[in-house]
Design a protein around this motif. Sequence first.
Motif, PDB file in Angstrom:
ATOM      1  N   GLU A  94       0.843  -1.192   0.000  1.00  0.00           N
ATOM      2  CA  GLU A  94       0.000   0.000   0.000  1.00  0.00           C
ATOM      3  C   GLU A  94       0.877   1.241   0.000  1.00  0.00           C
ATOM      4  N   TRP A  95       0.447   2.242  -0.742  1.00  0.00           N
ATOM      5  CA  TRP A  95       1.137   3.525  -0.742  1.00  0.00           C
ATOM      6  C   TRP A  95       0.623   4.362   0.411  1.00  0.00           C
ATOM      7  N   MET A  96       1.519   5.128   0.992  1.00  0.00           N
ATOM      8  CA  MET A  96       1.118   6.119   1.985  1.00  0.00           C
ATOM      9  C   MET A  96       1.887   7.405   1.707  1.00  0.00           C
ATOM     10  N   PRO A  97       1.298   8.541   1.986  1.00  0.00           N
ATOM     11  CA  PRO A  97       1.991   9.804   1.745  1.00  0.00           C
ATOM     12  C   PRO A  97       3.177   9.960   2.686  1.00  0.00           C
ATOM     13  N   SER A  98       4.166  10.687   2.224  1.00  0.00           N
ATOM     14  CA  SER A  98       5.382  10.863   3.024  1.00  0.00           C
ATOM     15  C   SER A  98       5.367  12.184   3.783  1.00  0.00           C
ATOM     16  N   HIS A  99       6.251  12.256   4.752  1.00  0.00           N
ATOM     17  CA  HIS A  99       6.537  13.486   5.498  1.00  0.00           C
ATOM     18  C   HIS A  99       5.321  14.076   6.214  1.00  0.00           C
TER      19      HIS A  99
ATOM     20  N   HIS B 201       4.278   7.641  12.212  1.00  0.00           N
ATOM     21  CA  HIS B 201       5.487   7.512  13.045  1.00  0.00           C
ATOM     22  C   HIS B 201       6.485   6.551  12.395  1.00  0.00           C
ATOM     23  N   GLY B 202       5.997   5.459  11.838  1.00  0.00           N
ATOM     24  CA  GLY B 202       6.886   4.521  11.157  1.00  0.00           C
ATOM     25  C   GLY B 202       7.567   5.149   9.960  1.00  0.00           C
ATOM     26  N   ASN B 203       6.829   5.957   9.207  1.00  0.00           N
ATOM     27  CA  ASN B 203       7.408   6.626   8.051  1.00  0.00           C
ATOM     28  C   ASN B 203       8.452   7.655   8.476  1.00  0.00           C
ATOM     29  N   VAL B 204       8.170   8.382   9.542  1.00  0.00           N
ATOM     30  CA  VAL B 204       9.136   9.362  10.061  1.00  0.00           C
ATOM     31  C   VAL B 204      10.409   8.634  10.489  1.00  0.00           C
TER      32      VAL B 204
END
Length: 90
Positions: free
Chosen positions: A50-55, A80-83
């Motif tokens: 799945e795509w998720m937006p960044s930042h 939080h995981g993306n950060v």
Amino acid sequence: MVYSDCKSVVNQVRAYLDSGHRLQNNPAPELWEFIYDTLDLFPEGFAVFEWMPSHLGDPKRSAKREKYLRKKFASVQHIHGNVHADALAD
């Protein structure tokens, strides 16, 4: 479930899972061969990307963050995981 903020990676993996066709002309072919071989180890339907937006942890993107949270497109844990992933990539 694998979340990525890179649409091209998500799209390429989804295309492979749908068709079984391995793209030949792509950046980092050794890495993609490893990814394809690894995906082949799992039963159909096991791997979901799945795509998720960044930042979205950036205070300047708080409006976008609230929008995605309100739509339940992303959770606080995903953000939080993306950060954390971005910090490791630096």
